[in-house]
Structure formats: structure tokens, C-alpha cells
Design an enzyme around this catalytic site. Structure first.
Site, mmCIF file in Angstrom:
data_model
loop_
_atom_site.group_PDB
_atom_site.id
_atom_site.type_symbol
_atom_site.label_atom_id
_atom_site.label_comp_id
_atom_site.label_asym_id
_atom_site.label_seq_id
_atom_site.Cartn_x
_atom_site.Cartn_y
_atom_site.Cartn_z
ATOM 1 N N THR A 34 0.852 -1.184 0.000
ATOM 2 C CA THR A 34 0.000 0.000 0.000
ATOM 3 C C THR A 34 0.886 1.231 0.000
ATOM 4 O O THR A 34 1.882 1.246 0.722
ATOM 5 C CB THR A 34 -0.885 -0.020 1.269
ATOM 6 O OG1 THR A 34 -1.579 -1.272 1.305
ATOM 7 C CG2 THR A 34 -1.867 1.133 1.273
ATOM 8 N N GLU B 103 9.954 -7.127 -2.151
ATOM 9 C CA GLU B 103 10.458 -6.047 -3.001
ATOM 10 C C GLU B 103 11.928 -6.256 -3.318
ATOM 11 O O GLU B 103 12.427 -5.859 -4.364
ATOM 12 C CB GLU B 103 10.276 -4.691 -2.305
ATOM 13 C CG GLU B 103 8.837 -4.259 -2.217
ATOM 14 C CD GLU B 103 8.153 -4.766 -0.952
ATOM 15 O OE1 GLU B 103 8.720 -5.653 -0.297
ATOM 16 O OE2 GLU B 103 7.066 -4.272 -0.641
ATOM 17 N N ARG C 125 5.446 7.083 0.613
ATOM 18 C CA ARG C 125 4.752 6.758 1.876
ATOM 19 C C ARG C 125 5.724 6.805 3.041
ATOM 20 O O ARG C 125 6.923 6.577 2.886
ATOM 21 C CB ARG C 125 4.152 5.352 1.734
ATOM 22 C CG ARG C 125 3.732 4.679 3.036
ATOM 23 C CD ARG C 125 3.233 3.263 2.821
ATOM 24 N NE ARG C 125 3.524 2.432 3.978
ATOM 25 C CZ ARG C 125 3.195 1.143 4.092
ATOM 26 N NH1 ARG C 125 2.548 0.537 3.115
ATOM 27 N NH2 ARG C 125 3.503 0.463 5.177
ATOM 28 N N ASN D 261 -4.606 -8.765 3.392
ATOM 29 C CA ASN D 261 -4.665 -7.368 3.809
ATOM 30 C C ASN D 261 -4.556 -6.371 2.669
ATOM 31 O O ASN D 261 -5.182 -5.320 2.704
ATOM 32 C CB ASN D 261 -3.568 -7.090 4.836
ATOM 33 C CG ASN D 261 -3.738 -5.748 5.497
ATOM 34 O OD1 ASN D 261 -4.814 -5.407 5.967
ATOM 35 N ND2 ASN D 261 -2.683 -4.950 5.501
#
Lengths: 1200, 330
Positions: A32, A65, A115, A1015
Site C-alpha cells: 500500500t 520487493e 509513503r 490485507n
């Protein structure tokens, strides 16, 4: 340029469109708020959409990642145009490869939805901490401030990187831009092709690694050459800024949109200037326009190219008249004497002055400021405050804006009521809804309609609270003739339209604060027309009267039900909006909604389309205007959300967060090291269950199954002696407990927490008892909550005062016994019917008072630790689970660290006891030496010993006594739990899990296996089964599910269990107890039904049974200790598959979707899955039947 | 032997037509039925509940996936190729029409008028030769009178007739106060035929779990007597096609049914039990009996022993009751 097509999309989609068109390989890992970019790319590739070279980009999901960065590096080196998308922690994991990619002068773009980084806490929201953490890697950095810019810069960065050979991080603010819906002008393929120079692509490929012209890279260099080689890239960085500007100029020629490395907006004779980048620059742009109209002399510089940082170009833009400069950073660097952008600008200014080519003889007044961390609002009022501060003799530096810092006093005050002139030119609408009621999708639809059918600009931004399900949503919509730069939420008193789609929210929010005078208020209310006014709390009534609001209401759920729409109110509320807002003329609006409905559902949902049309027509007759009286009739009292009996922190801090007033908390009130108290969810009464279970105490057999299966710990059982009952409430139920395990006179009560129950009905489902006269009547039956709320709240509060049964007397091996223990995991925000939470709750019942939890990022860390509250709680002695979420990839190692620390301190304690043994009671010392903590009684005794030890230590002097006081608690056995989902255990954290299993240390690993990344919205994991549809496996997963149990069992020193609480509760209980008792690594893999399976979780238990019967899941326990007894360590606890696999699969949308979209492929995959299920069972069975000889017997026989 | 008959305006080569069953789900078995001599085929039913349930599922899990979590606005990727049950059904009509030479009659099974007209239009467009409306309605509400129940059927038919021009046949249950009146009413409102009678499956109770469970059993020849009586009573009183269904297992059953006045005999349980080829056996036996008894054609046979033409017409009514009772030896 031709005809400019406009689109209504968000930042993620805007960027992904370009990235997909200009790349050949896309390797990602979801995080996210950047996940949608990868998902969209996968959707488009699955649908066969091609890039500008006519090929379909290959999209692959990696295990982390770090893995994605490796794959990207490899793909680039082998000559394919490759990209990836990430944020925050993900970007950090890419750093090692970024150095390499830049060091090898490789053209590539990473698109980042910027973020916050996890420091004292994790945050999914936007700021620049992540991108600032990579600025030293050698990547170029290009910032976008709006959705249009994000799309444009995506293309500019792709074109520029190919020319400059320097890879680029293209970033835009997470959520504020990534998730903002806006109207943008599309970029035609012809423009994209024109921007990408084919010669550059040829050159790129020519430099790729190929056996046809072999080279080596990634050499190991030595002191003789590394330094020089590192410096050899300087010319490329020198040339880059010009090339980027040329690329921007070319873009301008093709599209008319001109960007510069730095853009100045403001007065030519500005005296105060602010420098910043990202979405904040848009709000600042709007503010400057407004201030200029008022005669102020201000300006801003929007920074686009941050690396390489061409100081000279930037400085030239500052007007000669400028006397004070503020540089804003959307990050924090603790310990630094300034944040990155500020220091870069300061250095530039100083160097220019030193060189003598600045207009300044001395440095002007400069201030560095921090703003907007983790999507903290950055509003015109705040921007004006900065300009005002710059007018002072010595502006504060560093300063913060947007918070109240009463600790270091860095903050500037600002006027929250300041509005720009732009505000008056836009129509602003705010909508309050509840999670799944369709409010957000209705609003997105509305924006699409207005954006596509009119010439109006449109903007939509959606705020969600922290619950996973039943979250409150607040939609902020803006419409206007001119470009909307308002990168901030609609402020108080600014909305021309306020809608409340759920009447239960009326007393939770001061929602009419948002309304401007004369605005429209629309309420969805189930009250009778005459009673609607009285249903408003007095503060809202006040606002309606004072602001002369036009008040409309509708019983949307009634209309929905009458139209056959069930509980879907989105189209209805959308129709109301258009009818009263005046944005589009009435009939035209209705027509547009109808055609939008047709478009969404297509010809496939004919019935749904018709129902929607009926609902739309019915809405217009059902909506009515409410007559507003002269005075408030104040019948409703605003409820106090948190009672006075709550602890101080909860009343002062947690309550503010729950009320939505957390922004007002000053720095001093927040924990400075990220430590928050447990036991807070118990104070938040959500009242979201329309029905709750009612206990029929005469029918109940006290089996204990209902507290076992409840996901929320909302139904509990307690056993207590009859004489503790003092004045029980009249309706409180209790009966003598059945069975001989309890002494005479013991009573049992099963009590529901009526305001915390979500109404999932799973407890009723598991109840095995039916009334012989009325078969539909069980020992638990669901009844409407509202009439029972008050009575049961009183009962629940009374229930809590009854003493807990002594843990050392509980018969833990029985369900009835174990279930009277107190759950220390209560009322989480997990989905209704969640399949994960019963396992966690069970662990806290069995071990909670000595439990330490390392929790991976995922659903369990969100419902476990997303503020304002946590469900982990304490027992009456104040003990309970202590919990932390470190990161995603390191969770197993984090938990191992717990065990190492606990053991070290325990050893230290034991050593100190030895040292001090002469001064301590002899039997106490012996007691410690011989302590047996293998059961609760033993643990209890040890706690007693520690108490006695403390008493003795109190009167002792010397540092050893003090030291022993500090570690005495570690003498009591501690239970280390490493908890996470399959995303962690099978993928990103597997390396750690593997190492921890190999370590042989005493930890319990609980894998909550939902078979998908729950999630972040259903991306496939290696735990996803064959044939299941998931993101990145849209055509059904081809590969089999990874068998984590087999891998664990291969170690032979790991306790492994596969459980499914809804299928065999006793086996689950046994497994948890065996895992804890095993003095080494234990792994429990727990089957967890999830909404991502595409099934109503009211059927949670049935799904588990079907999974078992079809062989999709197996139950077993592998206990290495059994080999010592000559037994096979593996015990199969489930039977062989007895129903066809497809009988299980067809009940879940994740499988049935494939049957309906690719029937041939699904037949093939399910056929294989069926075969696999049988083979897997047979394999386990064979393993479990191997005879293990006793070691001694083997040796003896050899000797003979 | 001229085995031909006319049904719903369609000219059929013989009176044996397999009724709605899973046999038509598969092109191979459908072909086998045709090879065995079936003169037309009634497809498996498209159920209103299935369509509704699927719509709801799709709405919940595909179109409205946002449950209010900030990090995930959806959980399952939505495919453009999703074939609904309706899509599948229409595709099957198309396939059957291409694979078979005989007429294909589609079957809709449901309760409300609502979106049914749309489905019927799609079915007509897909090429079905006729449409059987299986109005499977259990009149369980005590406050709904017989009249109201009947008007449900009529309203549906009226609505259908407005939009559909292929032949319509209604498959009825025997639970009407006046079957004859009902059929006449339907005829008045434009139905092309009625199929008598639907077998309502009765649920059972599982003694262990106390759950109501489905109990499916195949028919027996005994059951065909019900249809036979009513076909016999209706023949000559109505002008529409009469189809007999339920319990036709042997050539004898079929012949008796034709004699009562049926235009076609439907076979279902017999074929499920004995396979598609069984139809050929029945047909052959029928032909052979007719040859032995020197009949010239099926049309000659039809209705020959109906109430209109029976030796003892009153036997179709109450008298038969006493006779039956007397004939039973304890």
C-alpha cells in the site's frame, strides 16, 4: 494534438497506463498505496493489452520487493525495458539493487507512491521519507504533484532515463495523489511513441548482457580503481538536467503542457518564497493565487527534478525582491541539523554567494520546515502561516506546521478558517458512510458521470478509518469549472452538500460543522418522517437552524428492499445527490445514472440493472424535505464514547482518536517511543451487530464450542462458585455446571458482549444442541440487538466482575475447561466471521498471561495494532500478551530475538540466585532449581516463588539484589509467539522462518493461512492453491500450493501441525498445547477462511469442513518427541478425501469464478487438484505409517 | 406406421419427447436421444433461483468488493469472460440447435413474472423452437386464496404472450381446485399447450441432524395414472396441445396416455434409469403393438379412450373410485 480525451482516474492508474505502455517486463511486490499499479498492469496484460511496440508486457509478482528489485535488475541487464512500482518499506528493500542499477548506468524508472517509513509506528499514508531514504543511490528523482502531472512525468521520466542512462525514481504522494480521482487529459499512443526515441531503445539493448557479445559486470574492484570508476559517471549527471528539460519541452510541443525542472508561481516582486515538492505544491499554488489577489507579495517554487539537484537553475528563479525563503520537507531526519531539501537549498545559496554569482551578498532569511508527515493535512491556512512567519525578523527554523508541538515548540500557529478564493469557485460535497454500504463506489461513479458528461473538473478523495470491516468512510468531492489544485480535505464550513448515509453516524461526528451556510443536508434515516427531526442530536439540529440548511431525508434501506435491491443503497443515494445538488439538471442526471448502471453491470446482470432502475425511480418519490422548526428539540443526548471508568490514557488520548479529533492532540500527549497501552478495544463499543446470540441456559450442554469459534471473543463462558454472586442483575443467567470436572456448587454462565458482537452467527452454527420440540431452536439463537442492548450490557459488565477460575485448576485438555479461561484478545476490528482471529484468541487463552508476540505485517497486524485501539488485553493481575509488529520480512527473526533475550535474562536471574544463595531462603533456592513449569500449576508455583524472592530482595542491599529484581520475572516461563499470514511465512519472510526453524530454539510460529495476501487485497502467495483465482493469477493459479509443512518436517526437529478450528476443534486445542510444550521450534499452520475466498463468512465453519472432506486441507501433528518412544512422529488427524474436489471448489468464488470464465481450464485444474489431494493424502499416510525403531534397539541389534 | 403427431404447432415424427432433465446438458447424450428416435427435446430448466443467487454472488464478490478497508478496495480480479448461468443456457440452446435436427424446447423454472420476459426473449432469440414454462409454485401461504394462486399463472402467461411469439407450453402441477377450469383459462390467454403434471419433490428430514434434506426419487408407472385421468377429461374440451408427463416408463404407459388424448408423451425417469437408448425400445414396442392391433397412425389412436370417446366416460370420475376400492383384495 487532435481531440483531447479526458479520463477520470486516480494517480496510480494514470502512472500505470504509461508504465504499461512503455515497458516489456514488470516485476512487482504489492504494498500500500502502490499495489494498484501492479494490479492494473496485470489486468491489462491478462486482457491482452499491448505496449507501444505491439507486445504484451510480462507482469510477475515476486516474493518481496528485494526479489522484485533483483528481477528488475536482471531483466534490465538482459536487455528488456523493465519497471516496478513500490512505496515505503518496499523501496527500502530495493536499495541495494538501486545502487547497482545506477552504478551500471541502466535506464529504468521506479514509480513510487511515496509513503511514510515505519519508525515509532508503521503508516500506510503519504510523505517523502521513503524517497528521501534513497537519494544517495545515484537514482534521478522526479516529483509529481497532481494526477495529471503523475501521468505526464511518468512518460517524461521514461523518455529521459533512456537518453540519460540514469535510472529515475518518479514519485508522487501516497494516497493524496495515488488515490485521488481527478479529471485528466489522456496521452495518446502517438504522443507516447513520439516521446520514446527508438534510437535510445536500440542503444539500450546494445548494451545488454548477451553471449553474442559477452562482457562481465558486477566485478569486485580494489583500492586501485574503485574510486576512479565511481567518479567516472559525473558527466552523465552533469548532462541530465538539460536532457530532462529538453524532454519536458518536447512533451510540451506534443501536448501543450509545459513543465520545467523548477516552476515559479507568484508575484514577480515576491518578498516571501516557499520551496517544496509534491502535492503540497498544488495547495501552495492555489494559496499564492489567492494571496496575490489580496495584494500579498509571495511566490512558490515547485521542485520537480530533485536529483540531480541543479542548484543554479533553481536559484535563478527566486525573485530579486525575495527577503525570506522557507524550504519545506515532507520528511524528518532526527539528529540532522536540517531536512534534506532544506539543506540542499541552503548549500546551494551559500555556494552561490561564495562563488559571487548570486544576487544576494549575504544569505537571506531562510527557514526549514516540516509538514504533512503521514498524510497530515497541509492546507492554505498553514501555507499562509508560513508566509506570515517569513515576514518576521527571524523566522523560526526548523519549524513544523500542522501540529501542536508543546514539547520542542517547533510549530507555527495557523488559521484553520482561512479559505482561498478557489474554494468559492468549487462545489464541495462531503459524504459519511460505512464500509460496505457502497457510498464510496457511488461517489466514484458520480465523479465519473460528471467528469465524462460535463466540462466540469472533478476531484474525489476518500478517507477510511482504521477498521478492516465496517469502517467509517468520508468522501470528499469537488466540482468546478477550473482546474482543482486543492490537495487537502474539505474544511469546516466549506461544503455545499453534506450527506449522511448511515443514521448511526449522527452522534459520532459533528458532521454539520462541514456545512457552509445554506448548504444541503441529506440524511438516510430509518425513522418515520415525523420523527426524523428528533432523531438528530441537538448539536446537529443547531447547525441546521443556524446555517439555514435545506434538509432532505430518505429511508434508503426501505427503498432498496422494496426495489429488490436487498441492502444496496448506493444507487439510491447517488440519485438523491443528483436530485438535490443541482450539479446536473434532474432528468439528465437520472438518465446518466441509468446509463452508468447499464455500463457497470452490462448485459450480464440484467436483473440487477432492472432493480437499479426501479430503485432510481422509487427514490425520486421516496425522498422528502424535512421541515425545520425554529428551535432545537434536543431529544437525543450525545453519547459519551468512552466511560469515566476507563484509564486516563484511554480517556485523554484514545478517546480523541476514536472521536476523529486526533489531529488536536499535541506532541506531549503522544507516546514518544511508540509504546501504547493494551486493553483499549474493550472501551470502544461499536454496536455493529444487528443481531446477537441469546443463551438458552436450559438447553445448553456446556460444551464450550461457542467461545472457541467466536472471532471476536464476544461470547464467553465463566465458572464460579455460587456464593460470589452478590445482587446479580435480574436478567443475568447462570446454571449449575454440568459434568464431574467441577466441584459441587459451581455455576456456569455464557454471556455475550452485546455492543461488541458483530452478529456473524458462527456461534449458533457450531452449537450442537437442538430443542427436541423445536428443531430450529438451539442453545444459542440470534435475536435483534437493539432491544437487548441495555439489558445485556448490564449483564456483561456484571459478568466481568465475577472472578476468573484459577488457571491451575482448569482442565486444559477439555474444550469446556479450556474455554472458561479469559481471552486476552477481545473485540478486534477484523472482518465479520474472520477465520484467523479464533486461533490468536485461543493462544491468548492458553498462554496470554506470559505471552510475547512478534507479529508480521498483514491483517493480523492491522486488526492487532491499528490505532486507536488494540484488542490485546490484560487479566485481572495486569498481565497479558505484549505485542509488536517489527517489519514484514523479519518477523521470524524478530521473534527469535525475543527468545534469545528472554533466555539471557533468565540465565542471568538464575546466576544471580546462585550468587545470592547464601542470603536467600534455602527452600526457595531449591525450589527454583527444581522448578517444573510444564503445567499451569507449576507456573503458578513459580510465580509464588518469584513473589517471595521479591519480598526477600526488598530488604537486601547491593547491586546484585537490584539486578535480580530487574530480571526476576524471567524466571517464570515465557511463551514466544511468532504470528503472521501466508504472505509473510511462505513468501517475504520465508528466509527468516527457515532460519528460525533450523535454529532449534523454543518458539511457536503460527501461520494464519488464508492462502492469499488478504490485507492488501487478494494478491496471490505461494500458499494460493492450484486453480484459485487471485490477483496476479487471474486465470487461476497454475502451480500447486507450496507445502510448508513438508519443508518444516524435513528438519525433523520442528513440531509441525496443520489445524482447522472449524472442522476439528479438539485437534486444534491439542496442537496448540503440544506446540507450546515442545522445547524447540513449533510451526502451526492454521486454515483461515477469508472474504478473499469469495464466500460469505457466515459459512466459515462449513467451508473448513468442505476443505477437509475434499482433501484441500489435511490435519496432522508431527511431534519429534514421539521418536524417542519409538513412535512415528507424524499423526494424521483427518480422513482421506471423501467428496470430489469440485464440490468444495464450487462453493467459493475464488474457484467458481474460473469455472464460469474459463470452464475448460477450470476442469483441467480442478481435475489435477483432485488428483493432487488424493496423492498428497496418500503421501502423508505413508509417511505416518513408517515404523520407527527405538534407537537403543537399533544399536543393540547391531551389536548382536 | 405413421407415428407422427402435432404438438404446439410443431410437426413431430413420433409422440416421444424427453422432458427436462440433465440428459440435455451434454451434447453427446442429446445426440443419443435423437438417434434413439426422440422427435423433439425439452432442455434442462433454467431456474429463477439460480439466476438470482448468481446475480447476488456476482454483486457481492465481483461488483461491490469494497468492505471499507483502506488498503484493499477489492479482493478478486473481475473477469470479462464470466459466463453466467443464463449465458451458459443460451449457448447450450445454440449448440443443441446446431447439433440436432429435431426441435429444441427450452424450459424456464421459476416463480415471479419479473425479469422472466427478458430471459424468454433471449431464449427466443437463441433459436429455441418453443418454450416450456415450469411454474413450480408451492401455495404455502394460508392467506392466498386459490383464485390468487391461479391468477399468478395467468398473469405470467399474459405477460409472456405479449412479448413471445414462439409456442408456449405451461407445465402444471395437479394441485388446482379445478384443473379443467385452469387449463381453459390458460387457453383463453393464449397458451399453446399444457404439460400434465409436474412432480413436486417432497423434502425429507434427517433424523440425526434434524435438518430438512432433499429427497429425490425417480417416478414409477403408477404415477402416470394421474396425468392419464386428466388428459382424458380434458381431451375434446380444450383446443390446445396436451402433453403427458410423469411415470411413463413403458410402451404400454405411452399408448394408454395417447389413447387418453395426449399429443406427446414425455420421458424422464425411464431414460435416466435405463439410458437414452431406451427410448428406441419403447418406440419399437409401440409401433409393433400398433401393427399387431392394426392401427394406421398415432393420430388415429389419440383420444380414442378419452372421456369424450370412452366406453365408460364416468369411469374417469368418481365411479372409478368405488370400483378401484372394490377391486383391491386384502
Amino acid at each position: 494534438m487532435g481531440q483531447d480525451k479526458s479520463l477520470i482516474i486516480d494517480g496510480n492508474e494514470a502512472v500505470a497506463r504509461i508504465a504499461h505502455k512503455t515497458n516489456e517486463v514488470i516485476a512487482i511486490y504489492p504494498i500500500t498505496p502502490s499495489s494498484p499499479m501492479g494490479e492494473l498492469s496485470d489486468d491489462w496484460s491478462s486482457a491482452g493489452q499491448k505496449n507501444i511496440w505491439g507486445n504484451i508486457p510480462e507482469v510477475i509478482e515476486m516474493q518481496s520487493e528485494g526479489g522484485a528489485a533483483g528481477a528488475v535488475h536482471g531483466s534490465l541487464q538482459a536487455g528488456a525495458l523493465t519497471t516496478t512500482f513500490t512505496s515505503s518499506q518496499g523501496l527500502l528493500l530495493m536499495i541495494p539493487n538501486m545502487y547497482k542499477i545506477a552504478g551500471e548506468l541502466t535506464p529504468a524508472v521506479i514509480h513510487v507512491a511515496a509513503r511514510s517509513l515505519a519508525a515509532q509506528a508503521l503508516s500506510i499514508f503519504g510523505d517523502h521519507s521513503d524517497v528521501m531514504a534513497i537519494r544517495q543511490t545515484g537514482y534521478g528523482m522526479l516529483a509529481s504533484g497532481s494526477v495529471q502531472e503523475a501521468m505526464d512525468m511518468a512518460l517524461i521520466s521514461q523518455a529521459a532515463t533512456l537518453k540519460t542512462w540514469i535510472p529515475i525514481v518518479h514519485f508522487f504522494d501516497g494516497f493524496r495523489t495515488s488515490h485521488e480521482l481527478a479529471r485528466v487529459i489522456d496521452i495518446d499512443d502517438s504522443v507516447i511513441r513520439a516521446m520514446i526515441d527508438e534510437e535510445d531503445v536500440v542503444q539500450f539493448r546494445a548494451r545488454a548482457m548477451s553471449p553474442d557479445r559477452p562482457v562481465i559486470r558486477g566485478t569486485s574492484q580494489n583500492p586501485d580503481v574503485y574510486f576512479q570508476a565511481r567518479e567516472s559517471v559525473n558527466p552523465f549527471y552533469e548532462a541530465m538536467p538539460d536532457i530532462v528539460q529538453q524532454t519536458m519541452d518536447k512533451f510540451a510541443e506534443l501536448t501543450g503542457r509545459q513543465y520545467r525542472l523548477f516552476d515559479y508561481v507568484g508575484a514577480e516582486d515576491a518578498e516571501q518564497v516557499i520551496l517544496l515538492m509534491g502535492s503540497g505544491a498544488e495547495a501552495a499554488d492555489e494559496t499564492v493565487e489567492s494571496l496575490l489577489e489580496a495584494g500579498e507579495k509571495v511566490g512558490i517554487i515547485k521542485i520537480r527534478l530533485y536529483r540531480p539537484f541543479t542548484a543554479q537553475r533553481l536559484l535563478k528563479l527566486i525573485p530579486r525582491s525575495c527577503q525570506a525563503i522557507a524550504v519545506l520537507d515532507r520528511t524528518k531526519e532526527p539528529g540532522a541539523d536540517g531536512e534534506p531539501l532544506y539543506k540542499d537549498v541552503m548549500t546551494a545559496m551559500a555556494e552561490a554567494i561564495i562563488r559571487g554569482d548570486s544576487d544576494y551578498k549575504v544569505l537571506p532569511r531562510m527557514a526549514g520546515g516540516r509538514y504533512g508527515l503521514s498524510s497530515k493535512e497541509f492546507t492554505p491556512g498553514m501555507i499562509k502561516a508560513i508566509f506570515d512567519e517569513l515576514k518576521s525578523e527571524s523566522p523560526k527554523s526548523p519549524f513544523t506546521i500542522g501540529i501542536i508541538d508543546d514539547v520542542s515548540h517547533t510549530h507555527l500557529e495557523w488559521d484553520a478558517s482561512f479559505e482561498t478564493s478557489a474554494v468559492k469557485k468549487t462545489t464541495q460535497c462531503v459524504f459519511y458512510g460505512l464500509g460496505s454500504d457502497g457510498t464510496v463506489s457511488a461517489n466514484k461513479n458520480t465523479i465519473k458521470i460528471i467528469g465524462e458528461e460535463t466540462d466540469l473538473q472533478a476531484q474525489g478523495y476518500f478517507v477510511y478509518d482504521s477498521k478492516k470491516a465496517g469502517a467509517v468512510t468520508i468522501s470528499h468531492l469537488r466540482f468546478g469549472a477550473e482546474q482543482i489544485r486543492s490537495s487537502y480535505l474539505i474544511g469546516t464550513g466549506q461544503a455545499q452538500f453534506v450527506a449522511c448515509h448511515q443514521d448511526m453516524l449522527l452522534d459520532r461526528f459533528d458532521m454539520l460543522e462541514m456545512a457552509a451556510p445554506g448548504a444541503v443536508f441529506l440524511l438516510n434515516s430509518s425513522a418515520e418522517q415525523e420523527a426524523v427531526w428528533d432523531s438528530l442530536p441537538p448539536n446537529l439540529q443547531q447547525q441546521v437552524i443556524e446555517k439555514k440548511l435545506k434538509f432532505y431525508a430518505i429511508d434508503a434501506y426501505q427503498v432498496a428492499s422494496d426495489s429488490g435491491m436487498g441492502r444496496r443503497i448506493n444507487t439510491i443515494m447517488q440519485t438523491c445527490f443528483f436530485a438535490v445538488s443541482g450539479i446536473l439538471p434532474g432528468d439528465e442526471a437520472i438518465e446518466k445514472i441509468k446509463s452508468a448502471v447499464e455500463k457497470s453491470y452490462g448485459r450480464k446482470g440484467r436483473r440487477i440493472v432492472d432493480m437499479n432502475f426501479r430503485a432510481i425511480d422509487n427514490t425520486l418519490t421516496a425522498m422528502y424535505e424535512v421541515k425545520v422548526p425554529e428551535r432545537t428539540t434536543g431529544k437525543i443526548e450525545k453519547q459519551q464514547l468512552i466511560p469515566d471508568s476507563a484509564p486516563e490514557f484511554v480517556r485523554e488520548v484514545t478517546a480523541r482518536l476514536i472521536e476523529g479529533k486526533g489531529d488536536l492532540l499535541p506532541v506531549s500527549m503522544l507516546p514518544n517511543d511508540g509504546t501504547w497501552p493494551t486493553g483499549t478495544a474493550i472501551w470502544e463499543k461499536r454496536n455493529i451487530g444487528p443481531e446477537i446470540p441469546v443463551w438458552d441456559e436450559e438447553l445448553c450442554i456446556h460444551c464450550g464450542k461457542c467461545p472457541f469459534v467466536c472471532p471476536h471473543a464476544a461470547i464467553r463462558s465463566k465458572v464460579f462458585p455460587v456464593d460470589v454472586l452478590e445482587d446479580p442483575p435480574v436478567s443475568f443467567k447462570y446454571v449449575p455446571v454440568k459434568g464431574k470436572e467441577f466441584p459441587e456448587g459451581m455455576q456456569i454462565s455464557y454471556q455475550v458482549a452485546p455492543e461488541d458482537c458483530t452478529g456473524c452467527g458462527i456461534c449458533v452454527e457450531i452449537c450442537p444442541v437442538r430443542d427436541k420440540s423445536r428443531s430450529s431452536h438451539k442453545a444459542l439463537n440470534m435475536r435483534k440487538q437493539v432491544p437487548l442492548k441495555e439489558q445485556e450490557s448490564v449483564n456483561w459488565d456484571y459478568f466481568l466482575t465475577l472472578p476468573e477460575y484459577k488457571r491451575s485448576d482448569i482442565r486444559w485438555r477439555t474444550m469446556k475447561g479450556a474455554m472458561i479461561s479469559q481471552p486476552l484478545f477481545e473485540f478486534s476490528g477484523a472482518c465479520v466471521g474472520c477465520g484467523e482471529t479464533p486461533y490468536i484468541k485461543l493462544a491468548t487463552q492458553l498462554f496470554g498471561d506470559r505471552m510475547i508476540v512478534a507479529n508480521a505485517t498483514g491483517c493480523s497486524s492491522i486488526y492487532g495494532g491499528n490505532l486507536p485501539t488494540t484488542p490485546y488485553s490484560k487479566d485481572p493481575q495486569g498481565r497479558g500478551p505484549t505485542w509488536s509488529n517489527s517489519l514484514f520480512e523479519d518477523n521470524a527473526e524478530f521473534g527469535l530475538g525475543f527468545r534469545l533475550a528472554i533466555n539471557a535474562q533468565k540465565d542471568h536471574a538464575n546466576n544471580l540466585i546462585d550468587t545470592l544463595s547464601d542470603d536467600l531462603d534455602e527452600d526457595l533456592v531449591t525450589g527454583f532449581k527444581q522448578a517444573d513449569q510444564s503445567d499451569e500449576a507449576g507456573i503458578y508455583d513459580q510465580r509464588q516463588r518469584v513473589e517471595r524472592l521479591r519480598e526477600q530482595l526488598q530488604s537486601m542491599t547491593g547491586h546484585e539484589a537490584r539486578a535480580l529484581e530487574g530480571v526476576a520475572d524471567y524466571l517464570v516461563k515465557k511463551s514466544v509467539w511468532i504470528i503472521g499470514g501466508d504472505g509473510w511465512a511462505y513468501d517475504i519472510g520465508f528466509g527468516g522462518v527457515d532460519h528460525v526453524m533450523a535454529s532449534g530454539r523454543d518458539v511457536n510460529i503460527l501461520v494464519l493461512d488464508t492462502e492469499v495476501y488478504s490485507n492488501t487485497g487478494g494478491q496471490m502467495s505461494k500458499a494460493t492453491p492450484k486453480g484459485a483465482v487471485a490477483k496476479f493469477a487471474a486465470g487461476g493459479k497454475t502451480m500447486k500450493k507450496k507445502d510448508l509443512s513438508m519443508i518444516a518436517m524435513a528438519y525433523e526437529n520442528v513440531y509441525v501441525a496443520q489445524v482447522a478450528f472449524g472442522a476439528k476443534d479438539m485437534q486444534t486445542l491439542k496442537a496448540f498445547m503440544e506446540a507450546e510444550s515442545y522445547p524447540g521450534p513449533s510451526v502451526i499452520i492454521a486454515y483461515s477462511p477469508c472474504i478473499a475466498h469469495g464466500v460469505d463468512l457466515a459459512y466459515n465453519l462449513q467451508q473448513q469442513e468442505l476443505a477437509l472432506k475434499s482433501g484441500h486441507w489435511n490435519l496432522f501433528r508431527y511431534d519429534p518427541r514421539r521418536t524417542e518412544q519409538g513412535k512415528n512422529p507424524l499423526q494424521l488427524d483427518s480422513a482421506k478425501p471423501s467428496i470430489p474436489y469440485v464440490d468444495f471448489a464450487k462453493t467459493e468464488m475464488r474457484f467458481s469464478m474460473l469455472q464460469r470464465s474459463q470452464p475448460d481450464r477450470s476442469r483441467e485444474l480442478f481435475g489435477q487438484a483432485e488428483k493432487d489431494a488424493h496423492e498428497r493424502y496418500e503421501h502423508y499416510k505413508k509417511l505416518s505409517e513408517i515404523t520407527y525403531e527405538n534407537e537403543d534397539a537399533a544399536i543393540t541389534s547391531k551389536e548382536n | 406406421m405413421d407415428m407422427s403427431t402435432e404438438y404446439l404447432g410443431l410437426k413431430l415424427k413420433n409422440p416421444l419427447v424427453p422432458s427436462a432433465s440433465p440428459l440435455s446438458k451434454n451434447l453427446d447424450t442429446a445426440k443419443k436421444l435423437e438417434d434413439a428416435g426422440a422427435s423433439a427435446l425439452v432442455m434442462y430448466s433454467l431456474f429463477e433461483e439460480e439466476v438470482r443467487e448468481e446475480d447476488d454472488l456476482m454483486d457481492n464478490y465481483l461488483y461491490s468488493q469494497d468492505i471499507g478497508h483502506n488498503e484493499a478496495h477489492g479482493y478478486l480480479p473481475v473477469s470479462d469472460n464470466y459466463q453466467t448461468k443464463t449465458d451458459e443456457y443460451l449457448a447450450q440452446i445454440f449448440s443443441l440447435k446446431h447439433a440436432l435436427d429435431i426441435p429444441v424446447i427450452a424450459s424456464l423454472n421459476g416463480v415471479t413474472v419479473g425479469g422472466w420476459v427478458d430471459h424468454a426473449l433471449e431464449i427466443q432469440q437463441a433459436g429455441a423452437d418453443a418454450l416450456e414454462l415450469n411454474v413450480y409454485y408451492i401455495a404455502a401461504e394460508p392467506d392466498k386464496s386459490g383464485r390468487e394462486v391461479e391468477s399468478l399463472y395467468v398473469d405470467l402467461l399474459v405477460e409472456m404472450r405479449k412479448h413471445i411469439n414462439i409456442p408456449l407450453v405451461m407445465k402444471l402441477s395437479p394441485y388446482f381446485s379445478s384443473v379443467a377450469y385452469m387449463v381453459r383459462e390458460l387457453q383463453k390467454h393464449g397458451v399453446d399447450g399444457v404439460s400434465l403434471f409436474n412432480r413436486f419433490y417432497q423434502p425429507g428430514i434427517d433424523l440425526e441432524t434434524l435438518n430438512i434434506i432433499p429427497e429425490l426419487s425417480l417416478s414409477s408407472s403408477q404415477e402416470s395414472l394421474l396425468a392419464m385421468r386428466w388428459v382424458g377429461l380434458l381431451y375434446g374440451n380444450v383446443d390446445i396441445s396436451l402433453a403427458a408427463t410423469g411415470g411413463i416408463h413403458t410402451a404400454e404407459d405411452a399408448l394408454r396416455m395417447l389413447m387418453s388424448g395426449a399429443n406427446v408423451c414425455h420421458l424422464c425417469s425411464a431414460l435416466l434409469k435405463n439410458g437414452p437408448g431406451y427410448l428406441a425400445k419403447i418406440l419399437a414396442e409401440m409401433e409393433s403393438w400398433m401393427e399387431e392391433h392394426e392401427y394406421e397412425s398415432v393420430s388415429q389412436l389419440i383420444g380414442s379412450a378419452s372421456k369424450l370417446n370412452a366406453v365408460e366416460p364416468a369411469a374417469f370420475e368418481r365411479c372409478n373410485y368405488l370400483q378401484v376400492l372394490r377391486s383391491y383384495q386384502v
